[in-house]
Write a protein that holds these residues in place. Structure first.
Motif, PDB file in Angstrom:
ATOM      1  N   UNK A 192     -10.029  19.094  -2.157  1.00  0.00           N
ATOM      2  CA  UNK A 192     -10.237  17.793  -1.517  1.00  0.00           C
ATOM      3  C   UNK A 192     -11.439  17.840  -0.587  1.00  0.00           C
ATOM      4  N   UNK A 193     -11.564  18.914   0.167  1.00  0.00           N
ATOM      5  CA  UNK A 193     -12.713  19.077   1.054  1.00  0.00           C
ATOM      6  C   UNK A 193     -14.008  19.122   0.256  1.00  0.00           C
ATOM      7  N   UNK A 194     -13.964  19.875  -0.844  1.00  0.00           N
ATOM      8  CA  UNK A 194     -15.158  19.991  -1.670  1.00  0.00           C
ATOM      9  C   UNK A 194     -15.579  18.641  -2.206  1.00  0.00           C
ATOM     10  N   UNK A 195     -14.601  17.885  -2.721  1.00  0.00           N
ATOM     11  CA  UNK A 195     -14.932  16.579  -3.283  1.00  0.00           C
ATOM     12  C   UNK A 195     -15.433  15.633  -2.204  1.00  0.00           C
ATOM     13  N   UNK A 196     -14.772  15.693  -1.039  1.00  0.00           N
ATOM     14  CA  UNK A 196     -15.206  14.826   0.050  1.00  0.00           C
ATOM     15  C   UNK A 196     -16.648  15.144   0.424  1.00  0.00           C
ATOM     16  N   UNK A 197     -16.974  16.423   0.481  1.00  0.00           N
ATOM     17  CA  UNK A 197     -18.340  16.814   0.826  1.00  0.00           C
ATOM     18  C   UNK A 197     -19.331  16.290  -0.212  1.00  0.00           C
ATOM     19  N   UNK A 198     -18.944  16.368  -1.485  1.00  0.00           N
ATOM     20  CA  UNK A 198     -19.843  15.908  -2.547  1.00  0.00           C
ATOM     21  C   UNK A 198     -20.014  14.386  -2.498  1.00  0.00           C
ATOM     22  N   UNK A 199     -18.914  13.659  -2.271  1.00  0.00           N
ATOM     23  CA  UNK A 199     -19.004  12.200  -2.190  1.00  0.00           C
ATOM     24  C   UNK A 199     -19.882  11.802  -1.003  1.00  0.00           C
ATOM     25  N   UNK A 200     -19.672  12.505   0.113  1.00  0.00           N
ATOM     26  CA  UNK A 200     -20.498  12.252   1.291  1.00  0.00           C
ATOM     27  C   UNK A 200     -21.971  12.494   0.987  1.00  0.00           C
ATOM     28  N   UNK A 201     -22.248  13.535   0.196  1.00  0.00           N
ATOM     29  CA  UNK A 201     -23.629  13.852  -0.149  1.00  0.00           C
ATOM     30  C   UNK A 201     -24.275  12.694  -0.911  1.00  0.00           C
ATOM     31  N   UNK A 202     -23.511  12.085  -1.824  1.00  0.00           N
ATOM     32  CA  UNK A 202     -24.048  10.936  -2.567  1.00  0.00           C
ATOM     33  C   UNK A 202     -24.424   9.830  -1.580  1.00  0.00           C
ATOM     34  N   UNK A 203     -23.492   9.552  -0.650  1.00  0.00           N
ATOM     35  CA  UNK A 203     -23.759   8.500   0.333  1.00  0.00           C
ATOM     36  C   UNK A 203     -25.026   8.824   1.119  1.00  0.00           C
ATOM     37  N   UNK A 204     -25.157  10.074   1.554  1.00  0.00           N
ATOM     38  CA  UNK A 204     -26.323  10.479   2.331  1.00  0.00           C
ATOM     39  C   UNK A 204     -27.616  10.286   1.556  1.00  0.00           C
ATOM     40  N   UNK A 205     -27.625  10.719   0.289  1.00  0.00           N
ATOM     41  CA  UNK A 205     -28.857  10.635  -0.507  1.00  0.00           C
ATOM     42  C   UNK A 205     -29.230   9.191  -0.803  1.00  0.00           C
ATOM     43  N   UNK A 206     -28.216   8.324  -0.909  1.00  0.00           N
ATOM     44  CA  UNK A 206     -28.503   6.919  -1.205  1.00  0.00           C
ATOM     45  C   UNK A 206     -29.038   6.186   0.027  1.00  0.00           C
ATOM     46  N   UNK A 207     -28.430   6.471   1.199  1.00  0.00           N
ATOM     47  CA  UNK A 207     -28.817   5.724   2.397  1.00  0.00           C
ATOM     48  C   UNK A 207     -30.124   6.247   2.994  1.00  0.00           C
ATOM     49  N   UNK A 208     -30.425   7.532   2.708  1.00  0.00           N
ATOM     50  CA  UNK A 208     -31.577   8.154   3.369  1.00  0.00           C
ATOM     51  C   UNK A 208     -32.884   7.423   3.078  1.00  0.00           C
ATOM     52  N   UNK A 209     -32.957   6.789   1.899  1.00  0.00           N
ATOM     53  CA  UNK A 209     -34.179   6.062   1.567  1.00  0.00           C
ATOM     54  C   UNK A 209     -34.390   4.891   2.533  1.00  0.00           C
ATOM     55  N   UNK A 210     -33.293   4.261   2.940  1.00  0.00           N
ATOM     56  CA  UNK A 210     -33.394   3.103   3.835  1.00  0.00           C
ATOM     57  C   UNK A 210     -33.544   3.495   5.299  1.00  0.00           C
ATOM     58  N   UNK A 211     -32.767   4.492   5.734  1.00  0.00           N
ATOM     59  CA  UNK A 211     -32.762   4.794   7.175  1.00  0.00           C
ATOM     60  C   UNK A 211     -33.685   5.971   7.507  1.00  0.00           C
ATOM     61  N   UNK A 212     -34.284   6.591   6.494  1.00  0.00           N
ATOM     62  CA  UNK A 212     -35.110   7.785   6.638  1.00  0.00           C
ATOM     63  C   UNK A 212     -34.258   8.990   7.049  1.00  0.00           C
ATOM     64  N   UNK A 213     -34.776  10.163   6.674  1.00  0.00           N
ATOM     65  CA  UNK A 213     -34.022  11.390   6.855  1.00  0.00           C
ATOM     66  C   UNK A 213     -34.262  11.949   8.249  1.00  0.00           C
ATOM     67  N   UNK A 214     -33.216  12.089   9.016  1.00  0.00           N
ATOM     68  CA  UNK A 214     -33.305  12.757  10.314  1.00  0.00           C
ATOM     69  C   UNK A 214     -31.893  13.193  10.693  1.00  0.00           C
ATOM     70  N   UNK A 215     -31.773  14.179  11.585  1.00  0.00           N
ATOM     71  CA  UNK A 215     -30.443  14.755  11.830  1.00  0.00           C
ATOM     72  C   UNK A 215     -29.385  13.756  12.298  1.00  0.00           C
ATOM     73  N   UNK A 216     -29.779  12.661  12.924  1.00  0.00           N
ATOM     74  CA  UNK A 216     -28.768  11.732  13.423  1.00  0.00           C
ATOM     75  C   UNK A 216     -28.537  10.535  12.512  1.00  0.00           C
ATOM     76  N   UNK A 217     -29.047  10.612  11.287  1.00  0.00           N
ATOM     77  CA  UNK A 217     -29.031   9.403  10.470  1.00  0.00           C
ATOM     78  C   UNK A 217     -27.624   8.942  10.078  1.00  0.00           C
ATOM     79  N   UNK A 218     -26.646   9.867  10.065  1.00  0.00           N
ATOM     80  CA  UNK A 218     -25.341   9.477   9.536  1.00  0.00           C
ATOM     81  C   UNK A 218     -24.352   9.013  10.602  1.00  0.00           C
TER      82      UNK A 218
END
Lengths: 293, 345, 238
Positions: A192-218
């Motif tokens: 469950x942790x692994x899947x949650x981490x992977x799902x979170x990764x998808x969210x991060x990669x999708x939003x990063x284009x809009x909010x730009x990549x930086x340590x506090x973006x999430x």
């Protein structure tokens, strides 16, 4: 303000709502396994996004980097559960919360240390411009919605139709009975942790284009993800997804209200959410826990 | 129950208080307790005479954090409710003090009761509807409060009062004439006195009839209700009192730092209180003091270990502390005492 | 004589600081049904829970000659011991079919699994009718059937049954005990039965053990135990 703007914002809300829905889903998956919220979920996703960025900089094409990042995030999630949470799984909830905060600090700091704090652009796999040449929604936003829906669909199918998915549902619902049919509950939690981490990764990669990549973006995204999860019902993955979309749409529409909207967007969204909870204390789709006297 | 299937305790289990009549190294526990208390007071009183002004300033800060953590402790440790929003009450206290001193030029010491009173009322009012919510939901509602606070403080129609993003500068008060103390030393002693009063109040509250009602609600809300305890009233009241503490702390903080601005009161501050609570010891009044020292000095220590990775080191230390002492400093002290103690006589 | 399927020696178990079982020892042969009798709190349920690692235990437990005393619950189950717990342990939000499917996930023999589905549905036609329903909507008797069905899907060699008659109408209890007998005789599944209804249990069992405050005080063939005066007075009520 005209109807067109409202429609535009609503659609844009669906796109960000998809991100919140993914984060909410990740949060709920861990919640169902260990009964509380992973405050580090956002930072884990942020770290995954940095990994994707590095892979792309090393010359990997977008989708290869995407898939590799999912795999790495999955393993990372499993590892965190096994190494950090397994030894203290009996500790009180508040101690867990502090460990989550510790993890959050570690990921945040490590990302800043490795990749520095400057804002980085993150590519979108989709072409720029509007969908079918319209100004209603950009191709990137449309793509974001599509990717989110595919991920959510896959997760649904996994839980609905596979044996492991069934075992995970059983382990979350009734760990003792799950052991009695031979389910290795501890591994289900790690999974469950692994899947949650992977799902979170998808969210991060999708939003990063809009909010730009930086340590506090999430941090903001995680907030909305939590809100979505609670509005939908913390023990219902489907509800969490719905809640995430709802929060996204509300957030964008509130932003349209002049004056109040721009400055107090977050506040108004949160007040609305707390309002929902007053009326329905266990969320829209959550099961009411009946306590025996 | 069985292998990890049972519900988890929300609050760390309190190791049993060592029974009286035990002794460590031939001296009774009572005497030890008194000894540490006296030693603590002596050290606290003399420290600023030797320490530099920056250390004195830091110790003042630690005491201020300890007050706020104590407030959270009353809510979580003794009443079993969660809050991620105590930074909001700290902010209200700080702005109350700053506005009173800046706009109306009221003396700094009058701002403390005002800040406390305002937070008591706000906390009570916030508590009334919020207490319909339990556990996680209350956590979210208070979380929303914490997140909204800086935004509201920046809100432009309020700028005349709050100073908007810029915040408010205030002047550091002097020691009363005749006392051979500089400003930092004076504020240290002033804060120390306030801290002592508030800790004694908390202790009396917890040991009173009301305190027992508050704890009964934590341990078994349904039984408490059937014994005729008005749980809703007590829970809201506890919320109010637990907001009063960070309110006073916030006022003190504003005076000591001489400055308030919205971004000092983010969700991170609420997290700081929570960390102090758990590391100090949930449900332990002296533990709150340890918590205050921890949250102030731990980040400094982390920074000394590694500048670039300061927060990372901080995170690692936090996790290790939870491994080593799952019930906080207070729990560790109790455990060690039990290990060392032998029956006296 | 061949080795017993289950050998228990010096079994001690308890919760926290409290000891519930004191140096228990007993055997169970292949294909045998044994019952454990005793008053409330004597340690019957704890015995079953100790066997499959659901409480902390010490002592010797051998299943099919191999020690299982140190294994976790899920590993004990994977060796072929199915526990039908008190309160049935239904996954209330899964459908009836998912409950059964779940019990077969550790098995590799796909075709045999399909046959076992049929077998369970033949034993309990009610479950077949309700297989798409959420298990939480079943009646108490149906949930007990589901619990037994779930145990069968594991293809166990030993079933541990905790109060299968609890809270059920007499007619349904008759049905269920009849089916247990069939399962035992057709599939050679051994059973260890804990039951309030001593008369019913002694009818089904070959052997019986009597437990008092965590100690074994009497054991022997079921027919013999039934005639024991103290047992008759205490548990059979005549």
């Amino acid at each position: 303000m005209d109807a067109y703007t409202i429609l535009q914002q609503a659609i844009s809300g669906v796109a960000t709502g998809g991100i919140y829905a993914s984060v909410a889903l990740a949060v709920v998956m861990i919640y169902r396994a260990i009964d509380h919220f992973n405050f580090a979920q956002g930072e884990m996703a942020m770290f995954s996004t940095y990994i994707a960025w590095s892979l792309m900089h090393a010359g990997l094409p977008y989708w290869w980097a995407f898939i590799l990042t999912l795999a790495i995030s999955f393993l990372g999630g499993v590892l965190i559960e096994r190494v950090i949470f397994r030894p203290i799984h009996d500790a009180p909830v508040l101690s867990h919360v502090v460990v989550f905060i510790g993890l959050l600090a570690i990921f945040n700091s490590a990302a800043g240390f490795i990749w520095d704090y400057t804002i980085k652009p993150f590519p979108s796999p989709f072409a720029s411009g509007g969908l079918f040449g319209s100004t209603l929604i950009s191709l990137h936003k449309a793509g974001m919605i599509a990717v989110t829906l595919v991920v959510l669909g896959l997760v649904y199918a996994f839980f609905r139709f596979t044996e492991v998915g069934l075992a995970m549902r059983a382990a979350a619902q009734n760990p003792e009975s799950a052991r009695l049919v031979g389910v290795r509950v501890e591994w289900m939690t790690a999974l469950g942790w692994g899947m949650a981490a992977a799902i979170g990764a998808v969210a991060g990669m999708m939003i990063a284009h809009d909010v730009y990549l930086e340590p506090n973006m999430m941090i903001g995204v995680l907030l909305y993800g939590f809100a979505g999860a609670i509005v939908g019902g913390v023990d219902s993955p489907g509800g969490a997804v719905f809640g995430g979309f709802l929060v996204g749409i509300i957030e964008n529409l509130v932003g349209l209200v002049p004056f109040v909207g721009s400055e107090l967007k977050l506040t108004v969204a949160l007040v609305l959410i707390v309002g929902v909870l007053m009326v329905r204390p266990s969320g829209i789709f959550g099961t009411r826990v009946v306590r025996r006297v | 129950m069985t292998v990890g299937a049972g519900p988890q305790a929300v609050i760390p289990p309190k190791p049993v208080r060592p029974p009286s009549g035990l002794a460590v190294a031939g001296i009774s526990l009572r005497a030890w307790r008194r000894f540490w208390l006296v030693l603590g007071i002596v050290v606290a009183l003399t420290l600023p005479l030797f320490a530099g002004s920056f250390t004195t300033f830091q110790l003042t800060q630690a005491a201020i954090y300890a007050i706020a953590i104590l407030g959270l402790n009353l809510l979580t440790g003794f009443n079993g409710q969660f809050s991620l929003g105590h930074s909001a009450f700290y902010a209200i206290g700080a702005y109350t003090a700053a506005i009173m001193m800046d706009q109306w030029e009221i003396a700094y010491y009058w701002t403390l009761p005002a800040a406390g009173l305002i937070c008591l009322v706000v906390g009570f009012l916030f508590g009334l509807p919020a207490l319909r919510l339990e556990g996680l939901y209350l956590a979210l509602a208070t979380f929303a409060l914490a997140v909204a606070t800086p935004q509201i403080l920046k809100f432009s129609p309020l700028e005349e009062w709050t100073g908007g993003v810029q915040g408010i500068f205030i002047l550091k008060p002097d020691a009363p004439p005749g006392l051979p103390l500089d400003q930092d030393q004076w504020l240290y002693y002033f804060t120390l006195a306030v801290t002592a009063v508030l800790f004694v109040c908390a202790r009396s509250l917890v040991r009173s009839r009301t305190g027992r009602a508050i704890m009964a609600i934590r341990d078994n809300p349904i039984a408490a209700r059937s014994m005729g305890i008005n749980t809703a009233l007590y829970k809201s009241l506890t919320f109010g009192v637990s907001a009063l503490y960070p309110g006073v702390a916030g006022a003190l903080g504003a005076i000591v730092v001489q400055f308030v601005a919205p971004d000092s009161f983010t969700f991170l501050l609420a997290v700081t209180f929570l960390v102090g609570l758990v590391i100090g010891g949930v449900g332990s009044i002296p533990g709150s003091l340890a918590g205050g020292l921890f949250v102030l000095f731990l980040p400094n220590l982390a920074e000394q270990i590694s500048k670039g990775l300061a927060w990372g080191v901080y995170g690692v230390i936090l996790i290790l502390l939870i491994y080593v002492m799952p019930s906080g400093t207070a729990g560790l002290v109790r455990l060690v005492t039990i290990r060392l103690a032998k029956p006296s006589g | 004589m061949s080795r017993p399927l289950l050998e228990v020696g010096n079994l001690t178990a308890g919760y926290g600081q409290t000891r519930v079982l004191h140096r228990l020892g007993f055997d169970l042969g292949e294909g045998e049904i044994a019952t454990i009798l005793g008053a409330n709190g004597a340690g019957k349920t704890t015995t079953l829970r100790a066997l499959c690692g659901m409480v902390r235990r010490e002592g010797e437990i051998r299943f099919d000659g191999r020690p299982i005393g140190g294994l976790s619950t899920e590993e004990v189950v994977r060796r072929g011991i199915a526990h039908v717990p008190e309160g049935r342990g239904t996954f209330v939000r899964l459908t009836v079919e998912e409950n059964l499917r779940l019990a077969a996930i550790t098995r590799k023999d796909r075709s045999a699994v399909a046959a076992d589905f049929e077998r369970v549905y033949d034993y309990f036609p009610r479950l077949r009718e309700r297989r798409r329903q959420q298990a939480g909507t079943l009646s108490g008797g149906e949930q007990q059937m589901l619990a037994i069905g779930r145990a069968l899907m594991l293809r166990p060699r030993l079933m541990l049954l905790d109060e299968p008659s609890f809270g059920l109408a007499p007619m349904i209890v008759q049905d269920i005990f009849g089916i247990l007998r069939t399962i035992n005789s057709e599939d050679r599944v051994s059973m260890l039965l804990v039951e309030q209804n001593a008369s019913l249990a002694l009818d089904l069992a070959n052997r019986a053990y009597v437990l008092e405050t965590g100690r074994l005080v009497l054991s022997g063939p079921a027919a013999k135990i039934r005639e024991d005066d103290s047992v008759r007075r205490s548990y059979l009520g005549y």
